[in-house]
Write a protein that holds these residues in place. Structure first.
Motif, short mmCIF file in Angstrom:
data_model
loop_
_atom_site.label_atom_id
_atom_site.label_comp_id
_atom_site.label_asym_id
_atom_site.label_seq_id
_atom_site.Cartn_x
_atom_site.Cartn_y
_atom_site.Cartn_z
N SER A 2 0.83 -1.21 0.00
CA SER A 2 0.00 0.00 0.00
C SER A 2 0.86 1.26 0.00
N THR A 3 2.07 1.18 0.55
CA THR A 3 2.97 2.33 0.52
C THR A 3 3.39 2.65 -0.90
N LEU A 4 3.66 1.61 -1.70
CA LEU A 4 4.05 1.82 -3.09
C LEU A 4 2.89 2.40 -3.90
N ILE A 5 1.68 1.98 -3.58
CA ILE A 5 0.50 2.53 -4.27
C ILE A 5 0.38 4.02 -3.96
N ALA A 6 0.57 4.39 -2.71
CA ALA A 6 0.47 5.80 -2.32
C ALA A 6 1.57 6.62 -2.99
N ILE A 7 2.75 6.07 -3.08
CA ILE A 7 3.85 6.78 -3.74
C ILE A 7 3.55 6.97 -5.23
N GLY A 8 3.03 5.92 -5.87
CA GLY A 8 2.67 6.02 -7.28
C GLY A 8 1.57 7.03 -7.53
N ALA A 9 0.58 7.06 -6.66
CA ALA A 9 -0.50 8.03 -6.80
C ALA A 9 0.03 9.45 -6.59
N GLY A 10 0.92 9.62 -5.64
CA GLY A 10 1.51 10.94 -5.40
C GLY A 10 2.32 11.43 -6.58
N ILE A 11 3.06 10.54 -7.19
CA ILE A 11 3.84 10.91 -8.38
C ILE A 11 2.91 11.28 -9.52
N ALA A 12 1.80 10.56 -9.68
CA ALA A 12 0.85 10.87 -10.76
C ALA A 12 0.20 12.23 -10.54
N VAL A 13 -0.03 12.60 -9.30
CA VAL A 13 -0.67 13.89 -9.02
C VAL A 13 0.31 15.05 -9.26
N LEU A 14 1.60 14.78 -9.27
CA LEU A 14 2.58 15.84 -9.51
C LEU A 14 2.45 16.45 -10.90
N THR A 15 1.70 15.82 -11.80
CA THR A 15 1.49 16.43 -13.11
C THR A 15 0.78 17.77 -12.98
N GLY A 16 0.00 17.95 -11.92
CA GLY A 16 -0.67 19.23 -11.68
C GLY A 16 0.33 20.35 -11.42
N LEU A 17 1.45 20.01 -10.81
CA LEU A 17 2.49 21.01 -10.55
C LEU A 17 3.07 21.52 -11.88
N GLY A 18 3.36 20.59 -12.77
CA GLY A 18 3.89 20.99 -14.07
C GLY A 18 2.90 21.80 -14.87
N ALA A 19 1.65 21.42 -14.81
CA ALA A 19 0.62 22.17 -15.53
C ALA A 19 0.47 23.58 -14.98
N GLY A 20 0.52 23.71 -13.67
CA GLY A 20 0.40 25.03 -13.05
C GLY A 20 1.57 25.94 -13.43
N ILE A 21 2.76 25.39 -13.43
CA ILE A 21 3.93 26.18 -13.82
C ILE A 21 3.83 26.57 -15.30
N GLY A 22 3.42 25.63 -16.13
CA GLY A 22 3.29 25.91 -17.56
C GLY A 22 2.25 26.97 -17.85
N ILE A 23 1.12 26.90 -17.19
CA ILE A 23 0.07 27.90 -17.41
C ILE A 23 0.53 29.27 -16.92
N GLY A 24 1.25 29.30 -15.81
CA GLY A 24 1.76 30.57 -15.30
C GLY A 24 2.75 31.22 -16.26
N ILE A 25 3.65 30.43 -16.79
CA ILE A 25 4.62 30.96 -17.74
C ILE A 25 3.92 31.44 -19.01
N ALA A 26 2.98 30.65 -19.50
CA ALA A 26 2.25 31.02 -20.73
C ALA A 26 1.46 32.31 -20.53
N THR A 27 0.84 32.47 -19.38
CA THR A 27 0.07 33.69 -19.12
C THR A 27 0.98 34.90 -19.05
#
Length: 73
Positions: A2-27
């Motif tokens: 279950s720890t590996l599942i949580a780590i995998g889910a956390g890594i998948a959610v990090l895509t939001g960080l990249g999207a936020g940075i990208g939208i900020g730069i584009a704006t």
């Protein structure tokens, strides 16, 4: 396991960080472009909205993958 599942889910959610940075730069760049060429405001806005939608879709895909990892495993 279950720890590996949580780590995998956390890594998948990090895509939001990249999207936020990208939208900020584009704006920021769109604001600079509009300040330089005010007559091109319509084209700049159209391209900005399209780019932001694609970046946000990437974040949503990452969130959906994270949910699928948590629920299905």
């Amino acid at each position: 396991m279950s720890t590996l599942i949580a780590i995998g889910a956390g890594i998948a959610v990090l895509t939001g960080l990249g999207a936020g940075i990208g939208i900020g730069i584009a704006t920021g760049k769109a604001c600079e472009a509009t300040a330089r060429q005010p007559e091109a405001d319509g084209k700049i806005t159209k391209n900005l909205i399209l780019g932001c939608a694609l970046a946000e879709a990437t974040a949503i895909y990452g969130f959906v993958i994270a949910l699928m990892v948590i629920v299905m495993l």
